[in-house]
Design a protein around this motif. Structure first.
Motif, PDB file in Angstrom:
ATOM      1  N   VAL A  71     -12.212 -10.388   4.399  1.00 45.49           N
ATOM      2  CA  VAL A  71     -11.674  -9.438   5.379  1.00 45.49           C
ATOM      3  C   VAL A  71     -11.388  -8.101   4.713  1.00 45.49           C
ATOM      4  O   VAL A  71     -11.782  -7.032   5.208  1.00 45.49           O
ATOM      5  N   GLY A  72     -10.715  -8.132   3.569  1.00 47.16           N
ATOM      6  CA  GLY A  72     -10.419  -6.895   2.853  1.00 47.16           C
ATOM      7  C   GLY A  72     -11.665  -6.173   2.403  1.00 47.16           C
ATOM      8  O   GLY A  72     -11.744  -4.939   2.484  1.00 47.16           O
ATOM      9  N   ALA A  73     -12.666  -6.933   1.936  1.00 44.08           N
ATOM     10  CA  ALA A  73     -13.909  -6.325   1.451  1.00 44.08           C
ATOM     11  C   ALA A  73     -14.655  -5.623   2.574  1.00 44.08           C
ATOM     12  O   ALA A  73     -15.060  -4.454   2.439  1.00 44.08           O
ATOM     13  N   TYR A  74     -14.819  -6.300   3.702  1.00 46.11           N
ATOM     14  CA  TYR A  74     -15.606  -5.719   4.798  1.00 46.11           C
ATOM     15  C   TYR A  74     -14.854  -4.589   5.500  1.00 46.11           C
ATOM     16  O   TYR A  74     -15.465  -3.584   5.882  1.00 46.11           O
ATOM     17  N   VAL A  75     -13.553  -4.739   5.674  1.00 41.74           N
ATOM     18  CA  VAL A  75     -12.787  -3.670   6.322  1.00 41.74           C
ATOM     19  C   VAL A  75     -12.793  -2.412   5.455  1.00 41.74           C
ATOM     20  O   VAL A  75     -12.993  -1.286   5.953  1.00 41.74           O
ATOM     21  N   ALA A  96      -4.124  -4.266   4.880  1.00 41.75           N
ATOM     22  CA  ALA A  96      -3.338  -4.405   6.108  1.00 41.75           C
ATOM     23  C   ALA A  96      -3.984  -5.380   7.090  1.00 41.75           C
ATOM     24  O   ALA A  96      -3.320  -6.237   7.678  1.00 41.75           O
ATOM     25  N   VAL A  97      -5.310  -5.269   7.256  1.00 43.02           N
ATOM     26  CA  VAL A  97      -6.004  -6.181   8.175  1.00 43.02           C
ATOM     27  C   VAL A  97      -5.980  -7.604   7.636  1.00 43.02           C
ATOM     28  O   VAL A  97      -5.809  -8.572   8.391  1.00 43.02           O
ATOM     29  N   ALA A  98      -6.115  -7.748   6.310  1.00 42.18           N
ATOM     30  CA  ALA A  98      -6.030  -9.081   5.712  1.00 42.18           C
ATOM     31  C   ALA A  98      -4.628  -9.666   5.896  1.00 42.18           C
ATOM     32  O   ALA A  98      -4.478 -10.868   6.163  1.00 42.18           O
ATOM     33  N   ALA A  99      -3.587  -8.816   5.779  1.00 44.26           N
ATOM     34  CA  ALA A  99      -2.219  -9.288   5.993  1.00 44.26           C
ATOM     35  C   ALA A  99      -2.009  -9.726   7.436  1.00 44.26           C
ATOM     36  O   ALA A  99      -1.371 -10.755   7.703  1.00 44.26           O
ATOM     37  N   PHE A 203       2.753 -16.116   2.674  1.00 40.63           N
ATOM     38  CA  PHE A 203       1.341 -16.177   3.033  1.00 40.63           C
ATOM     39  C   PHE A 203       0.820 -14.781   3.384  1.00 40.63           C
ATOM     40  O   PHE A 203      -0.296 -14.403   2.998  1.00 40.63           O
ATOM     41  N   THR A 204       1.616 -14.003   4.098  1.00 38.97           N
ATOM     42  CA  THR A 204       1.203 -12.659   4.506  1.00 38.97           C
ATOM     43  C   THR A 204       1.096 -11.726   3.306  1.00 38.97           C
ATOM     44  O   THR A 204       0.140 -10.947   3.181  1.00 38.97           O
ATOM     45  N   ILE A 205       2.078 -11.790   2.405  1.00 37.31           N
ATOM     46  CA  ILE A 205       2.038 -10.939   1.212  1.00 37.31           C
ATOM     47  C   ILE A 205       0.843 -11.305   0.343  1.00 37.31           C
ATOM     48  O   ILE A 205       0.120 -10.429  -0.159  1.00 37.31           O
ATOM     49  N   GLY A 206       0.611 -12.603   0.156  1.00 35.93           N
ATOM     50  CA  GLY A 206      -0.548 -13.037  -0.614  1.00 35.93           C
ATOM     51  C   GLY A 206      -1.855 -12.587   0.015  1.00 35.93           C
ATOM     52  O   GLY A 206      -2.784 -12.165  -0.687  1.00 35.93           O
ATOM     53  N   SER A 207      -1.928 -12.633   1.337  1.00 33.02           N
ATOM     54  CA  SER A 207      -3.136 -12.193   2.043  1.00 33.02           C
ATOM     55  C   SER A 207      -3.353 -10.693   1.881  1.00 33.02           C
ATOM     56  O   SER A 207      -4.494 -10.226   1.751  1.00 33.02           O
ATOM     57  N   PHE A 208      -2.274  -9.922   1.905  1.00 30.01           N
ATOM     58  CA  PHE A 208      -2.384  -8.472   1.745  1.00 30.01           C
ATOM     59  C   PHE A 208      -3.036  -8.115   0.414  1.00 30.01           C
ATOM     60  O   PHE A 208      -3.985  -7.305   0.352  1.00 30.01           O
ATOM     61  N   PHE A 209      -2.548  -8.712  -0.664  1.00 26.94           N
ATOM     62  CA  PHE A 209      -3.096  -8.372  -1.979  1.00 26.94           C
ATOM     63  C   PHE A 209      -4.490  -8.957  -2.179  1.00 26.94           C
ATOM     64  O   PHE A 209      -5.299  -8.391  -2.923  1.00 26.94           O
ATOM     65  N   GLY A 211      -6.614  -8.941   0.244  1.00 26.74           N
ATOM     66  CA  GLY A 211      -7.394  -7.908   0.915  1.00 26.74           C
ATOM     67  C   GLY A 211      -7.621  -6.690   0.033  1.00 26.74           C
ATOM     68  O   GLY A 211      -8.711  -6.105   0.025  1.00 26.74           O
ATOM     69  N   ILE A 212      -6.589  -6.309  -0.734  1.00 27.04           N
ATOM     70  CA  ILE A 212      -6.746  -5.205  -1.689  1.00 27.04           C
ATOM     71  C   ILE A 212      -7.816  -5.551  -2.726  1.00 27.04           C
ATOM     72  O   ILE A 212      -8.684  -4.725  -3.056  1.00 27.04           O
TER      73      ILE A 212
END
Length: 316
Positions: A71-75, A96-99, A203-209, A211-212
């Motif tokens: 998600v982070g890569a494509y966004v 942000a989208v990954a989060a 889970f959200t914080i892990g997803s955010f990073f 995505g980064i």
């Protein structure tokens, strides 16, 4: 006082590492191959640290991290290639989208436990991959061309911020609540801790990073494809955390460095690379089943070493 000392030590060490590598790059002592290897190591460290928060700290067995990476890569790629946004803004958009994806997945799935949670997160990762395969806007299965914008400075800065945020979160009251959930979720719930809330936050914080890291990953190559983000990629990230030691951020970082080096320098031997890689993993699991660092951090060894030196000095 101890926290301040640890922060300044981390800051000085980070500045020394960045400055040394940047100097070697500036005088062209590091070839593009080695520079790219260092960037790839840093990206894997971000992924390992972000999953460490979910598995090692909160104790939630997630194997869908490659979905958030995708998600982070494509966004981020869409933001730079389609909307011509600056690279930092694209990275933030990807994170942000990954989060948000992590939040949407986490709210229903983190009520599950153990194998059921693992299956749910694995299913999410596969859904994301199939969605991008069938999305012609980003090239579908053929992939998407992406400009090479990732640099050592950008990657190191993202790694520094990731580690700083994760360490501060772990040492805060929120982090201690997550650790209590890992140790005994029933007891934590009985003590009044909102277990679902803290699991979703982690889970959200892990997803955010993640995505980064995805944004950095996409712009470190000239092409990204959905096949780069299959379930095997999730297992690669999982291995970093498990091999390093569940609950040890230092262990996750160390495992990410070692395994990335092994994988990178064995690329010239495609027939035996996975065999040697597997033998190394099996050997570590046989002789160090708790992982390279167990549940301890490097700072614990430093404190013990300092205490020993002081005791020897006073003894004399």
């Amino acid at each position: 006082m101890k926290n301040k000392a640890a922060f300044w030590l981390f800051l000085i060490l980070s500045a020394a590492i960045y400055g040394s590598v940047q100097l070697l790059i500036s005088v062209e002592w590091l070839t593009p191959f080695y520079t790219n290897a260092l960037i790839f190591i840093a990206i894997n460290m971000i992924l390992a640290v972000s999953l460490h928060l979910v598995i090692g700290i909160t104790g939630q067995f997630s194997i869908g991290h490659a979905g958030f990476l995708a998600v982070g890569a494509y966004v981020a790629a869409i933001a730079t290639m389609k909307f011509h946004l600056p690279f930092p803004a694209a990275l933030l958009a990807g994170g942000a989208v990954a989060a948000c994806s992590g939040l949407l997945v986490g709210i229903p799935s983190l009520r599950l436990k153990g194998d059921y949670l693992a299956i749910a997160t694995l299913g999410f990762g596969e859904i994301i991959r199939v969605v991008f395969i069938n999305m012609e806007y980003v090239g579908g299965a053929a992939g998407m061309q992406v400009a090479h914008l990732t640099t050592w400075t950008t990657t190191f800065l993202c790694l520094f911020i990731t580690m700083l945020v994760i360490m501060n979160f772990t040492n805060s009251t929120h982090g201690r609540a997550c650790i209590s959930i890992r140790e005994n979720e029933i007891a934590a719930d009985a003590m009044g801790i909102n277990t679902t809330y803290y699991k979703v936050v982690a889970f959200t914080i892990g997803s955010f990073f993640a995505g980064i890291a995805g944004g950095l990953y996409a712009h470190n190559f000239y092409m990204i494809q959905p096949t780069n983000f299959g379930f095997l990629k999730s297992f690669d990230i999982l291995i970093f955390v498990v091999l390093g030691g569940l609950g040890s951020l230092s262990g996750a970082v160390l495992a990410a460095i070692l395994l990335t080096i092994v994988s990178t320098f064995l690329q010239g031997y495609p027939e035996t690379r996975m065999m040697i890689y597997s033998v190394i993993l099996i050997a570590v699991m046989l002789y160090r089943p708790q992982g390279l660092m167990g549940t301890t951090e490097i700072t614990s060894y430093l404190r013990k070493w300092t205490a020993t030196k002081r005791r020897d000095a006073y003894g004399k």
